[in-house]
Design an enzyme around this catalytic site. Structure first.
Site, PDB file in Angstrom:
ATOM      1  N   HIS A  38       0.892  -1.212   0.045  1.00 47.17           N
ATOM      2  CA  HIS A  38      -0.038   0.029  -0.025  1.00 47.17           C
ATOM      3  C   HIS A  38       0.851   1.252   0.084  1.00 47.17           C
ATOM      4  O   HIS A  38       2.055   0.988   0.202  1.00 47.17           O
ATOM      5  CB  HIS A  38      -0.935   0.120   1.295  1.00 47.17           C
ATOM      6  CG  HIS A  38      -0.141   0.113   2.433  1.00 47.17           C
ATOM      7  ND1 HIS A  38       0.492  -1.017   3.205  1.00 47.17           N
ATOM      8  CD2 HIS A  38       0.141   1.384   3.269  1.00 47.17           C
ATOM      9  CE1 HIS A  38       1.161  -0.438   4.099  1.00 47.17           C
ATOM     10  NE2 HIS A  38       1.072   0.705   4.276  1.00 47.17           N
ATOM     11  N   HIS A 125       5.843   7.030  -0.755  1.00 45.28           N
ATOM     12  CA  HIS A 125       6.725   5.820  -1.336  1.00 45.28           C
ATOM     13  C   HIS A 125       5.772   4.615  -1.129  1.00 45.28           C
ATOM     14  O   HIS A 125       4.746   4.495  -0.393  1.00 45.28           O
ATOM     15  CB  HIS A 125       8.012   5.809  -0.661  1.00 45.28           C
ATOM     16  CG  HIS A 125       7.779   5.424   1.215  1.00 45.28           C
ATOM     17  ND1 HIS A 125       7.148   6.465   1.763  1.00 45.28           N
ATOM     18  CD2 HIS A 125       7.685   4.394   1.579  1.00 45.28           C
ATOM     19  CE1 HIS A 125       6.849   6.089   3.159  1.00 45.28           C
ATOM     20  NE2 HIS A 125       7.334   4.719   2.952  1.00 45.28           N
TER      21      HIS A 125
END
Length: 182
Positions: A38, A125
């Site tokens: 995720h 990120h």
């Protein structure tokens, strides 16, 4: 608990195809299970029961103030701590508004009394692996330096609950669409 974006299955397959051969050669890393991949927008920690309902209202409101946005995963990088690499990640080719979305989500969670939101500047990120001990990650960063996923449109954020296990598991609680509907 945390709030995150989850790339679509075809993008996750692209990541899996790029990372699988590398995992075999780097068993000393703690690789994130693909089921847990995720893009974190806000870490909330333990959310008191009394704040749960208000949290959901505020997350829906925050998401509704941001339009769907094009995203794509890009080349790898590493976060350093005390001069050593500790986290291997893929970058996001994302509009600046992704940081604004993360800020809105975190602010809404704080207003709801939802525990410990992170006050550090947002750095988008996609975590692939963490180092348990000192390791030189530059060969992995180089190996994934040309990674470029298929673009997709992020159209919702999700609230997740963490189950520490083992194995560590993230359970989606609720999704909040981006943009005004109706």
């Amino acid at each position: 608990m945390f709030v995150a974006l989850v790339p679509p299955p075809d993008v996750l397959t692209e990541v899996r195809d790029a990372v699988t051969p590398l995992r075999r050669d780097w068993p000393e890393l703690a690789w994130v299970d693909p089921a847990n991949w995720h893009i974190t927008l806000a870490f909330l920690g333990e959310v008191p029961d009394r704040a749960q309902a208000e949290l959901r209202v505020r997350l829906a409101r925050a998401a509704g103030h941001h339009e769907p946005m094009p995203l794509a995963l890009g080349k790898a990088g590493a976060f350093l701590k005390s001069g050593r690499a500790i986290t291997l990640w893929l970058s996001l080719r994302a509009p600046a508004r992704l940081a604004r979305l993360a800020g809105s989500v975190a602010a809404g969670a704080r207003r709801a009394g939802a525990g410990e939101t992170d006050e550090r500047p947002y750095r988008a990120h996609f975590t692939l692996a963490r180092a348990r001990k000192a390791v030189e990650l530059s060969p992995l960063v180089e190996a994934l330096g040309g990674f470029d996923s298929t673009p997709w449109e992020a159209d919702s954020v999700q609230l997740f609950e963490s189950h520490l296990g083992p194995p560590l598991r993230y359970e989606p609680v609720e999704a909040y669409p981006l943009g005004r509907r109706g």
